[in-house]
Design a protein around this motif. Sequence first.
Motif, PDB file in Angstrom:
ATOM      1  N   MET A 243       0.935  -0.836  -0.186  1.00 36.31           N
ATOM      2  CA  MET A 243      -0.064  -0.048   0.032  1.00 36.31           C
ATOM      3  C   MET A 243       1.245   0.829  -0.264  1.00 36.31           C
ATOM      4  O   MET A 243       0.604   2.115  -0.527  1.00 36.31           O
ATOM      5  CB  MET A 243      -1.198   0.138   0.901  1.00 36.31           C
ATOM      6  N   PRO A 244       1.515   1.717   0.784  1.00 37.16           N
ATOM      7  CA  PRO A 244       2.440   2.830   0.638  1.00 37.16           C
ATOM      8  C   PRO A 244       3.327   3.299  -0.374  1.00 37.16           C
ATOM      9  O   PRO A 244       3.901   4.011  -1.050  1.00 37.16           O
ATOM     10  CB  PRO A 244       3.232   2.401   2.585  1.00 37.16           C
ATOM     11  N   LEU A 245       3.859   1.258  -0.753  1.00 35.99           N
ATOM     12  CA  LEU A 245       4.269   2.131  -2.370  1.00 35.99           C
ATOM     13  C   LEU A 245       3.274   3.036  -3.714  1.00 35.99           C
ATOM     14  O   LEU A 245       4.192   3.275  -4.691  1.00 35.99           O
ATOM     15  CB  LEU A 245       5.062   0.755  -3.080  1.00 35.99           C
ATOM     16  N   VAL A 246       2.544   2.279  -3.056  1.00 39.27           N
ATOM     17  CA  VAL A 246       1.092   2.992  -4.731  1.00 39.27           C
ATOM     18  C   VAL A 246       2.119   4.403  -4.948  1.00 39.27           C
ATOM     19  O   VAL A 246       2.187   4.695  -5.971  1.00 39.27           O
ATOM     20  CB  VAL A 246      -0.082   2.629  -4.058  1.00 39.27           C
ATOM     21  N   GLY A 247       1.626   5.195  -3.877  1.00 39.48           N
ATOM     22  CA  GLY A 247       2.213   6.611  -3.802  1.00 39.48           C
ATOM     23  C   GLY A 247       3.282   6.896  -4.775  1.00 39.48           C
ATOM     24  O   GLY A 247       3.838   7.875  -6.292  1.00 39.48           O
ATOM     25  N   PRO A 248       4.496   6.515  -4.478  1.00 37.09           N
ATOM     26  CA  PRO A 248       5.919   6.824  -4.850  1.00 37.09           C
ATOM     27  C   PRO A 248       6.236   6.674  -6.452  1.00 37.09           C
ATOM     28  O   PRO A 248       6.995   7.079  -7.405  1.00 37.09           O
ATOM     29  CB  PRO A 248       7.031   6.217  -3.955  1.00 37.09           C
ATOM     30  N   MET A 249       5.136   5.063  -6.692  1.00 38.58           N
ATOM     31  CA  MET A 249       5.577   5.149  -7.659  1.00 38.58           C
ATOM     32  C   MET A 249       4.436   5.286  -8.752  1.00 38.58           C
ATOM     33  O   MET A 249       4.976   5.588 -10.389  1.00 38.58           O
ATOM     34  CB  MET A 249       4.431   3.302  -8.106  1.00 38.58           C
ATOM     35  N   ARG A 250       3.416   5.927  -8.080  1.00 35.83           N
ATOM     36  CA  ARG A 250       2.618   6.508  -8.853  1.00 35.83           C
ATOM     37  C   ARG A 250       3.621   8.226  -9.506  1.00 35.83           C
ATOM     38  O   ARG A 250       3.199   8.874 -10.132  1.00 35.83           O
ATOM     39  CB  ARG A 250       1.419   7.361  -8.226  1.00 35.83           C
ATOM     40  N   LYS A 251       4.413   8.483  -7.957  1.00 37.76           N
ATOM     41  CA  LYS A 251       4.801   9.656  -8.363  1.00 37.76           C
ATOM     42  C   LYS A 251       6.298   9.484 -10.173  1.00 37.76           C
ATOM     43  O   LYS A 251       6.461  10.371 -10.497  1.00 37.76           O
ATOM     44  CB  LYS A 251       6.067  10.374  -7.421  1.00 37.76           C
ATOM     45  N   LEU A 252       6.876   8.190  -9.581  1.00 37.93           N
ATOM     46  CA  LEU A 252       7.501   8.445 -11.231  1.00 37.93           C
ATOM     47  C   LEU A 252       7.456   8.283 -12.645  1.00 37.93           C
ATOM     48  O   LEU A 252       8.375   8.514 -13.167  1.00 37.93           O
ATOM     49  CB  LEU A 252       8.580   6.783 -10.672  1.00 37.93           C
ATOM     50  N   SER A 253       5.980   7.613 -12.233  1.00 34.63           N
ATOM     51  CA  SER A 253       5.889   7.339 -13.657  1.00 34.63           C
ATOM     52  C   SER A 253       4.863   8.810 -13.682  1.00 34.63           C
ATOM     53  O   SER A 253       4.601   8.416 -15.970  1.00 34.63           O
ATOM     54  CB  SER A 253       4.334   5.781 -13.940  1.00 34.63           C
ATOM     55  N   GLU A 254       4.713   9.628 -13.069  1.00 36.04           N
ATOM     56  CA  GLU A 254       4.265  10.673 -13.703  1.00 36.04           C
ATOM     57  C   GLU A 254       5.307  12.289 -13.594  1.00 36.04           C
ATOM     58  O   GLU A 254       4.971  13.391 -13.437  1.00 36.04           O
ATOM     59  CB  GLU A 254       2.967  11.493 -12.485  1.00 36.04           C
ATOM     60  N   GLY A 255       6.781  11.849 -13.548  1.00 33.48           N
ATOM     61  CA  GLY A 255       7.533  12.564 -13.999  1.00 33.48           C
ATOM     62  C   GLY A 255       8.110  13.424 -12.386  1.00 33.48           C
ATOM     63  O   GLY A 255       8.448  14.628 -12.650  1.00 33.48           O
ATOM     64  N   TYR A 256       8.379  12.821 -11.876  1.00 35.15           N
ATOM     65  CA  TYR A 256       8.472  13.277 -10.300  1.00 35.15           C
ATOM     66  C   TYR A 256      10.529  14.256 -10.610  1.00 35.15           C
ATOM     67  O   TYR A 256      10.235  14.912  -9.100  1.00 35.15           O
ATOM     68  CB  TYR A 256       8.577  12.547  -9.412  1.00 35.15           C
ATOM     69  N   SER A 257      10.756  13.369 -10.768  1.00 35.07           N
ATOM     70  CA  SER A 257      12.300  13.971 -10.815  1.00 35.07           C
ATOM     71  C   SER A 257      12.651  13.469 -12.598  1.00 35.07           C
ATOM     72  O   SER A 257      12.517  13.281 -13.262  1.00 35.07           O
ATOM     73  CB  SER A 257      12.847  13.503  -9.937  1.00 35.07           C
ATOM     74  N   SER A 258      13.533  14.766 -12.363  1.00 38.31           N
ATOM     75  CA  SER A 258      14.353  14.607 -14.288  1.00 38.31           C
ATOM     76  C   SER A 258      15.947  13.679 -13.839  1.00 38.31           C
ATOM     77  O   SER A 258      15.606  13.264 -14.895  1.00 38.31           O
ATOM     78  CB  SER A 258      14.948  16.225 -14.305  1.00 38.31           C
ATOM     79  N   LEU A 259      15.735  12.626 -13.234  1.00 39.34           N
ATOM     80  CA  LEU A 259      16.297  11.736 -13.489  1.00 39.34           C
ATOM     81  C   LEU A 259      15.867  10.755 -13.899  1.00 39.34           C
ATOM     82  O   LEU A 259      16.285   9.472 -14.559  1.00 39.34           O
ATOM     83  CB  LEU A 259      16.462  10.866 -12.268  1.00 39.34           C
ATOM     84  N   ILE A 260      13.918  10.781 -14.297  1.00 41.35           N
ATOM     85  CA  ILE A 260      13.082   9.856 -15.011  1.00 41.35           C
ATOM     86  C   ILE A 260      13.563  10.220 -16.463  1.00 41.35           C
ATOM     87  O   ILE A 260      12.353  11.364 -16.368  1.00 41.35           O
ATOM     88  CB  ILE A 260      11.696   9.593 -14.188  1.00 41.35           C
ATOM     89  N   PRO A 261      13.416   9.693 -17.218  1.00 39.69           N
ATOM     90  CA  PRO A 261      13.780  10.258 -18.305  1.00 39.69           C
ATOM     91  C   PRO A 261      12.021   9.808 -19.238  1.00 39.69           C
ATOM     92  O   PRO A 261      11.789   9.088 -18.606  1.00 39.69           O
ATOM     93  CB  PRO A 261      14.964   9.218 -19.245  1.00 39.69           C
ATOM     94  N   HIS A 262      11.711  10.903 -19.914  1.00 40.68           N
ATOM     95  CA  HIS A 262      10.661  10.572 -20.607  1.00 40.68           C
ATOM     96  C   HIS A 262      10.569   8.866 -21.045  1.00 40.68           C
ATOM     97  O   HIS A 262       9.562   8.111 -20.533  1.00 40.68           O
ATOM     98  CB  HIS A 262      10.515  11.402 -21.417  1.00 40.68           C
ATOM     99  N   ASP A 263      11.335   8.329 -22.137  1.00 41.12           N
ATOM    100  CA  ASP A 263      11.163   7.162 -22.206  1.00 41.12           C
ATOM    101  C   ASP A 263      11.017   6.136 -21.587  1.00 41.12           C
ATOM    102  O   ASP A 263      10.977   4.980 -21.548  1.00 41.12           O
ATOM    103  CB  ASP A 263      12.506   6.888 -22.604  1.00 41.12           C
ATOM    104  N   VAL A 264      11.603   6.498 -19.988  1.00 34.88           N
ATOM    105  CA  VAL A 264      11.961   5.215 -18.777  1.00 34.88           C
ATOM    106  C   VAL A 264      10.215   5.397 -18.237  1.00 34.88           C
ATOM    107  O   VAL A 264       9.801   4.900 -18.144  1.00 34.88           O
ATOM    108  CB  VAL A 264      12.619   5.571 -18.005  1.00 34.88           C
TER     109      VAL A 264
END
Length: 368
Positions: A243-264
């Motif tokens: 359950m607590p992982l749902v929020g962080p995973m949603r952030k990573l998929s929505e561009g939370y940081s520039s360290l996660i490129p758009h392709d990823v």
Amino acid sequence: MPPLSYLRPAIRSAGHRARLTGRAAPGESPKLRVPLSAYVVDCAVYVDGERLPGRWTHDEAISEVRERGEGFAWIGLHEPTEDQINGIAETYGLHELAVEDAVHAHNRPKLERYDETLFMVLKTVRYVGHRDPTAATEIVETGEVMAFLGRDFVVTVRHGRHSGLRDVRRRLEEDPEQLALGPSVVLHAIADHVVDTYIDVAREIEGDIDEIEAEVFSPKSTMDPEQIYVMKREILDLRRAVMPLVGPMRKLSEGYSSLIPHDVRSYFRDVDDHLGGVAEQVAGFNELLTTLVDAVLAKISMRQNNDMRKITAYAGLISVPTMVAGVYGMNFDYMPELHWNFGYPMVLLVIAVVCGLLYRNFRRNNWL
């Protein structure tokens, strides 16, 4: 004495051999070239999706990457102490609060941003095999994986015996095209691996719950609610991981940081979708187990009511001869049928008839 220029190729060759063997090269301090420590599971440099040959210390790995201006370093640690991780933290610029969490573990799944670094905590789970879910004391074993993600490095810290990432690293190394996308791909692979284990564990637990459900609703079941509470406790461990992982995973998929490129990000969206399905499944498990507990308690209550009715019926049967014996035991001279030869058998017959009628009525009403 030969010129210095003739000695340089030999020194570089010795340095390369030292990198492969872990020994110090000529002119270097032995402290700089050491074998991988027990807490360092693996340390590698990747350029264009390919792993560079040789063994690397943490400072050599990041120096190589930054000298080249491309690639990234991936260091895997297993349950390091604070003293053991401090050198890596200083070299890679890891925040002290995140380092403290990585050392002491026992954290909730979370995602935090420190300057140019992301710190993510994931809880790992493992299904503990058993013969009978109605008698097992442990069903889910938990561990932790922490990941520090920078622009040119990934540092993973594991806690627990079952949280190994060797297969994750091997699969990535077999897919250079994917690995060439950068260190964020490593974070995705770890998250995908962890969520896949959630799915596997949820599938196993679903089978256990089906067995418990069949046992609870069998006609002559004597299921104890204590075992269902054990299952609920194990489901709670899984719930705390999912359950607590749902929020962080949603952030990573929505561009939370520039360290996660758009392709990823699209890969993280896929993991987020799988995680959402597992979260719904785990919530359903909890509700179903609550229903089973209520069913078991209701069956126990019904069984107790049946026992009380039987006790009451037998008490009613015993009260008839007890009452007659009590009356005739008062020994008065003037009582009916005291001096009649057939008085005693008559009393026994009356007692038998009355008790028989009571027994028939109790049986007809399902009290006996």
